[in-house]
Design an enzyme around this catalytic site. Structure first.
Site, PDB file in Angstrom:
ATOM      1  N   ASP A  60      43.199  30.496  39.764  1.00  0.00           N
ATOM      2  CA  ASP A  60      43.712  31.865  39.851  1.00  0.00           C
ATOM      3  C   ASP A  60      44.391  32.141  41.193  1.00  0.00           C
ATOM      4  OD1 ASP A  60      42.404  32.160  37.392  1.00  0.00           O
ATOM      5  OD2 ASP A  60      40.600  32.938  38.340  1.00  0.00           O
ATOM      6  N   GLU A  76      46.306  39.011  30.536  1.00  0.00           N
ATOM      7  CA  GLU A  76      45.559  39.240  31.777  1.00  0.00           C
ATOM      8  C   GLU A  76      46.393  38.786  32.966  1.00  0.00           C
ATOM      9  OE1 GLU A  76      42.045  37.015  30.888  1.00  0.00           O
ATOM     10  OE2 GLU A  76      42.996  35.088  31.237  1.00  0.00           O
TER      11      GLU A  76
END
Length: 529
Positions: free
Chosen positions: A19, A189
């Site tokens: 991420d 997301e």
């Protein structure tokens, strides 16, 4: 004479670096990753060339920062942080998954090395993966992902936006619901907003963090939408490649501009072993990006879109360096002689310690680990400190002094999560290797040992882990060879967002104890791909 091309090799941050988020301040770049249950959390890396990165701090470094992580599950905790810079201040916004309760918060710092502020907890900010965008009109916008009240299928989520009051550090005004995905995928997301020319771009990830992972993008002249999806979505994915491709599950990207027309994306991906096992976890990859204007003659308004890895359309292991003259330096070794008064930034605990269990001032030049009652188990507090395994082939050594009594033990471990770990430890009169696997403790080897000083050695060759010990650090005794490394992969250890760690472990195994183990040094050597 033909000159050798200046290139860099992916991943730029190997071994459990998922991420990624990135920002530029002048000539400096800063990059962060998710850390889930590990603490200190949110490592901050610095670079001036995008390919050589130095760990300079952690955004979550103190138990007094208003972030509760002391009893979280494996792979709960810190999810998908975003880093941004605005008017002299760095902002990191992220989610703390408190075993299903999603708490979104912001920390700030004038210096990315720290100190970082206490967490500003955001009220009425449901879901995960928050991001910030500072607009030209002084407004600040929050974007995030949450499950809609009326999902049309399992795994559907929704991207939403709201203005942020920087003075109060709270959301204000109307919530705007932007999209449930641009390519009919699950789990919309990881949203980020960018401005390019006169347009706002909403970039998200879809498809979940495995083979169907993808990055998609849409455009609007108004920040709150409506957003029009790129007809060529996704702009980054490997979902169309074979399952045995050497890089899989690419996604969760963030863009950075390095010059007027030069852009790059950082994104996560796996390098699976034997086409399946993901021991190192998700890593950070760097991908060149160009902007291309639509060629359609019939459109009055032609939009520019980012194109990732324009030569091939997929993430490659090797690219030309962003800045000519750059030489990528692969750091394959880490050594700590514990002469400092604080832990090196590479070291992490599992969860925020409820009680400090390490010390440098009790014995100079040694790291002292006190034995907690807890042992490796879900949500447990136990004496562990380790570093990421960043290479498929590696060797880790250390020297320990320990006088155990009863069921006390201390030594080294290689661990994926609370459900799978190999522990090589000194107990009363013996050295043993245990495998903790889904709540079962299996004894794999036991040798008689009468000394209080022991040298440890754990080596990995992809899925084969060897465990050895020595009395003098020269003559080694093999305790167990070819331990099954597949048991340290998410496929076996129960799905996890993390990667393998290697480090020190100690436990009094449910008994109250004031005993400790002293570690003189630690050495890690890896082999670059």
């Amino acid at each position: 004479m033909k000159q050798e091309a200046e290139t860099y090799r992916n991943p730029i941050i190997p071994g459990f670096a998922p991420d990624p988020s990135i920002c530029r301040v002048g000539d400096d770049f800063y990059l962060i990753n998710s850390t889930f249950e590990y603490f200190p959390g949110i490592p901050i890396y610095h670079s001036r060339d995008l390919v050589n990165w130095e760990l300079i701090g952690n955004a979550l470094y103190s138990v007094n920062q208003n972030v509760n992580m002391d009893s979280i599950n494996s792979s709960a905790g810190i999810h998908a942080p975003t880093i941004r810079y605005h008017e002299g201040l760095f902002y990191i916004i992220t989610t703390n998954n408190l075993n299903g309760e999603m708490i979104n918060f912001i920390v700030t710092a004038e210096d990315p090395k720290g100190p970082w502020s206490k967490a500003y907890i955001l009220k009425d900010a449901p879901g995960i993966d928050p991001s910030l965008f500072f607009d030209d009109d002084e407004k600040v916008w929050y974007t995030g992902s949450s499950v809609p009240p009326d999902p049309e299928f399992d795994g559907q989520s929704e991207i939403w936006m709201q203005e942020l009051d920087l003075n109060k550090m709270q959301l204000m005004g109307e919530k705007y619901y932007l999209t449930r995905g641009f390519s009919n995928g699950t789990w919309a997301e990881g949203p980020h907003i960018y401005k390019y020319g006169d347009y706002y771009y909403l970039m998200i990830s879809e498809g979940g963090t495995l083979h169907n992972h993808a990055v998609t993008i849409a455009v609007s002249k108004i920040i709150t939408g409506p957003y029009i999806a790129n007809a060529r979505n996704p702009i980054l994915t490997h979902r169309h490649l074979s399952l045995d491709h050497p890089i899989i599950a690419v996604g969760h990207g963030d863009l950075v501009q390095i010059k007027e027309n030069d852009w790059y994306m950082v994104a996560l991906g796996f390098r699976p072993i034997e086409k399946k096992y993901k021991n190192l976890g998700r890593e950070t990859f760097l991908i060149p990006v160009i902007w291309e204007t639509e060629p359609y003659w019939w459109k009055d308004e032609k939009i520019a879109w980012p194109v990732c890895s324009p030569k091939t359309g997929k993430v490659e292991f090797e690219y030309p360096v962003p800045f000519p003259g750059t030489k990528q330096l692969k750091i394959n070794e880490f050594y700590d002689n514990f002469n400092d008064t604080e832990l090196n930034l590479e070291w992490n605990f599992r969860r925020t310690p409820t009680v400090t269990f390490h010390s440098f001032n009790k014995k100079k030049g040694f790291l002292r680990i006190y034995l907690k009652e807890g042992f490796i188990a879900e949500q447990s507090q136990y004496s562990f400190v380790g570093i990421r395994q960043r290479h498929f082939q590696m060797e880790a050594k250390s020297k320990m002094e320990f006088n155990p009594a009863g069921n006390e033990e201390a030594g080294m471990t290689v661990i994926q999560n609370d459900r799978s770990a190999y522990v090589m430890s000194l107990m009363d009169g013996k050295i043993q290797l245990h495998h903790f696997f889904h709540g079962t403790d299996s004894l794999l080897a036991s040798h008689s040992y009468k000394k209080s000083t022991v040298f440890w050695n754990i080596s990995a060759d992809y899925l084969d882990y060897d465990f050895s010990y020595s009395q003098d650090g020269k003559n080694w005794v093999l305790l167990f060879n070819n331990a099954d490394g597949s048991k340290l992969s998410p496929e076996s250890s129960g799905w996890t967002y993390t990667g393998v760690y290697i480090g020190f472990y100690g436990s009094s195994n449910n008994l109250t104890s004031t005993n400790y183990a002293d570690f003189d040094w630690f050495q890690y050597k890896g082999v670059s791909e």
